[in-house]
Design a protein around this motif. Structure first.
Motif, PDB file in Angstrom:
ATOM      1  N   HIS A  11      11.615   5.389   8.190  1.00 49.70           N
ATOM      2  CA  HIS A  11      10.172   5.613   8.268  1.00 49.70           C
ATOM      3  C   HIS A  11       9.414   4.651   7.357  1.00 49.70           C
ATOM      4  O   HIS A  11       8.320   4.190   7.703  1.00 49.70           O
ATOM      5  CB  HIS A  11       9.835   7.070   7.963  1.00 49.70           C
ATOM      6  N   ALA A  12      10.002   4.324   6.213  1.00 49.21           N
ATOM      7  CA  ALA A  12       9.376   3.359   5.306  1.00 49.21           C
ATOM      8  C   ALA A  12       9.339   1.966   5.934  1.00 49.21           C
ATOM      9  O   ALA A  12       8.316   1.269   5.878  1.00 49.21           O
ATOM     10  CB  ALA A  12      10.122   3.325   3.977  1.00 49.21           C
ATOM     11  N   LEU A  13      10.430   1.562   6.553  1.00 53.67           N
ATOM     12  CA  LEU A  13      10.460   0.251   7.214  1.00 53.67           C
ATOM     13  C   LEU A  13       9.477   0.205   8.381  1.00 53.67           C
ATOM     14  O   LEU A  13       8.815  -0.806   8.605  1.00 53.67           O
ATOM     15  CB  LEU A  13      11.878  -0.076   7.692  1.00 53.67           C
ATOM     16  N   TYR A  14       9.371   1.305   9.099  1.00 51.31           N
ATOM     17  CA  TYR A  14       8.401   1.390  10.191  1.00 51.31           C
ATOM     18  C   TYR A  14       6.985   1.168   9.654  1.00 51.31           C
ATOM     19  O   TYR A  14       6.188   0.437  10.249  1.00 51.31           O
ATOM     20  CB  TYR A  14       8.510   2.738  10.903  1.00 51.31           C
ATOM     21  N   ALA A  15       6.681   1.797   8.517  1.00 51.61           N
ATOM     22  CA  ALA A  15       5.347   1.663   7.918  1.00 51.61           C
ATOM     23  C   ALA A  15       5.044   0.211   7.546  1.00 51.61           C
ATOM     24  O   ALA A  15       3.931  -0.270   7.748  1.00 51.61           O
ATOM     25  CB  ALA A  15       5.225   2.563   6.689  1.00 51.61           C
ATOM     26  N   VAL A  16       6.046  -0.493   7.043  1.00 54.70           N
ATOM     27  CA  VAL A  16       5.849  -1.900   6.669  1.00 54.70           C
ATOM     28  C   VAL A  16       5.674  -2.764   7.917  1.00 54.70           C
ATOM     29  O   VAL A  16       4.759  -3.591   8.000  1.00 54.70           O
ATOM     30  CB  VAL A  16       7.030  -2.417   5.816  1.00 54.70           C
ATOM     31  N   ILE A  17       6.541  -2.575   8.899  1.00 54.88           N
ATOM     32  CA  ILE A  17       6.544  -3.444  10.082  1.00 54.88           C
ATOM     33  C   ILE A  17       5.407  -3.129  11.049  1.00 54.88           C
ATOM     34  O   ILE A  17       4.738  -4.033  11.537  1.00 54.88           O
ATOM     35  CB  ILE A  17       7.910  -3.351  10.808  1.00 54.88           C
ATOM     36  N   TYR A  18       5.185  -1.857  11.333  1.00 59.80           N
ATOM     37  CA  TYR A  18       4.253  -1.493  12.400  1.00 59.80           C
ATOM     38  C   TYR A  18       2.918  -0.926  11.938  1.00 59.80           C
ATOM     39  O   TYR A  18       1.989  -0.835  12.739  1.00 59.80           O
ATOM     40  CB  TYR A  18       4.921  -0.517  13.375  1.00 59.80           C
ATOM     41  N   GLU A  19       2.832  -0.520  10.684  1.00 56.44           N
ATOM     42  CA  GLU A  19       1.559   0.004  10.184  1.00 56.44           C
ATOM     43  C   GLU A  19       0.943  -0.905   9.141  1.00 56.44           C
ATOM     44  O   GLU A  19      -0.026  -0.547   8.490  1.00 56.44           O
ATOM     45  CB  GLU A  19       1.777   1.417   9.621  1.00 56.44           C
ATOM     46  N   ASP A  20       1.542  -2.077   8.968  1.00 57.35           N
ATOM     47  CA  ASP A  20       1.037  -3.115   8.059  1.00 57.35           C
ATOM     48  C   ASP A  20       0.845  -2.613   6.628  1.00 57.35           C
ATOM     49  O   ASP A  20      -0.093  -2.993   5.941  1.00 57.35           O
ATOM     50  CB  ASP A  20      -0.266  -3.718   8.607  1.00 57.35           C
ATOM     51  N   LYS A  21       1.758  -1.743   6.198  1.00 56.39           N
ATOM     52  CA  LYS A  21       1.709  -1.243   4.819  1.00 56.39           C
ATOM     53  C   LYS A  21       2.376  -2.273   3.905  1.00 56.39           C
ATOM     54  O   LYS A  21       3.299  -2.976   4.313  1.00 56.39           O
ATOM     55  CB  LYS A  21       2.443   0.094   4.682  1.00 56.39           C
ATOM     56  N   ALA A  22       1.916  -2.344   2.671  1.00 58.95           N
ATOM     57  CA  ALA A  22       2.491  -3.275   1.700  1.00 58.95           C
ATOM     58  C   ALA A  22       3.917  -2.841   1.370  1.00 58.95           C
ATOM     59  O   ALA A  22       4.149  -1.674   1.030  1.00 58.95           O
ATOM     60  CB  ALA A  22       1.640  -3.326   0.449  1.00 58.95           C
ATOM     61  N   ALA A  23       4.852  -3.767   1.454  1.00 62.58           N
ATOM     62  CA  ALA A  23       6.259  -3.452   1.233  1.00 62.58           C
ATOM     63  C   ALA A  23       6.502  -2.851  -0.146  1.00 62.58           C
ATOM     64  O   ALA A  23       7.228  -1.865  -0.278  1.00 62.58           O
ATOM     65  CB  ALA A  23       7.120  -4.700   1.433  1.00 62.58           C
ATOM     66  N   LEU A  24       5.902  -3.411  -1.173  1.00 60.70           N
ATOM     67  CA  LEU A  24       6.132  -2.896  -2.522  1.00 60.70           C
ATOM     68  C   LEU A  24       5.594  -1.475  -2.666  1.00 60.70           C
ATOM     69  O   LEU A  24       6.262  -0.609  -3.229  1.00 60.70           O
ATOM     70  CB  LEU A  24       5.503  -3.811  -3.574  1.00 60.70           C
ATOM     71  N   GLY A  25       4.430  -1.208  -2.132  1.00 59.59           N
ATOM     72  CA  GLY A  25       3.866   0.139  -2.201  1.00 59.59           C
ATOM     73  C   GLY A  25       4.724   1.150  -1.470  1.00 59.59           C
ATOM     74  O   GLY A  25       4.954   2.266  -1.968  1.00 59.59           O
ATOM     75  N   VAL A  26       5.234   0.781  -0.324  1.00 51.73           N
ATOM     76  CA  VAL A  26       6.095   1.679   0.449  1.00 51.73           C
ATOM     77  C   VAL A  26       7.395   1.918  -0.306  1.00 51.73           C
ATOM     78  O   VAL A  26       7.886   3.050  -0.390  1.00 51.73           O
ATOM     79  CB  VAL A  26       6.364   1.102   1.862  1.00 51.73           C
ATOM     80  N   ALA A  27       7.957   0.857  -0.894  1.00 53.06           N
ATOM     81  CA  ALA A  27       9.208   0.995  -1.653  1.00 53.06           C
ATOM     82  C   ALA A  27       9.021   1.916  -2.854  1.00 53.06           C
ATOM     83  O   ALA A  27       9.864   2.783  -3.118  1.00 53.06           O
ATOM     84  CB  ALA A  27       9.698  -0.371  -2.103  1.00 53.06           C
TER      85      ALA A  27
END
Length: 168
Positions: free
Chosen positions: A107-123
């Motif tokens: 779900h975190a990877l989905y947020a980065v790839i498809y919801e344009d979320k910042a990778a560091l923030g998601v991590a």
């Protein structure tokens, strides 16, 4: 793991990610009808290790570019090849969400790839949210413990008698 490399995380963090990813894969696979032991072999641990540790892996390279701040479109264009994980993340995320399968990394990877979320923030959110279990076996614990106990009671294993001789 490419994103983790971009952030220069340590070996313990990489091991944690790999272990938790294996748990997610097995949860999803078992829900879809797979034999849980499949994930302990070459097609499970072996493929996961190769994908996560090789800088030649297309998925690793995409993750590394995302971790360095590149957009998914720019990363895919720069790679110039198919990274199967990009499409797989979308499909697995949708199925897992629908089936209620616990898959925080997916779900975190989905947020980065498809919801344009910042990778560091998601991590960071992923690390703060915690996990249900780092390692798990997909067989029910009560069943496996009961089977083990029954096997130990009925097996011809050696036991010591009162006089110290081994009984067979």
């Amino acid at each position: 793991m490419g994103m983790a490399a971009a952030y220069e995380v340590g070996e313990n963090t990489k091991a944690m990610i790999l272990t938790r990813a294996l748990a997610e894969m097995s949860r999803f696979g078992v829900e879809e009808g797979a034999n849980p032991l499949t994930f302990l072999g070459l097609s499970g641990v072996g493929d996961l290790y190769a994908t996560c540790s090789s800088e030649l892996s297309r998925n690793y390279r995409i993750g590394n570019m995302l971790g360095r701040g590149m957009s998914i479109d720019a990363a895919v264009k720069k790679l110039g090849q198919t990274a199967e994980g990009v499409n797989t993340i979308q499909q697995v995320h949708e199925k897992a969400t629908k089936a209620g399968i616990y898959m925080p990394i997916t779900h975190a990877l989905y947020a980065v790839i498809y919801e344009d979320k910042a990778a560091l923030g998601v991590a960071l959110h992923l690390m703060e949210a915690g996990f249900r279990s780092d390692v798990e076996f997909v067989m029910a614990h009560d069943h496996s413990n009961a089977a083990l106990t029954a096997h130990m009671k009925t097996s011809g294993s050696n036991t010591k008698s009162k006089d110290g001789d081994a009984d067979k």
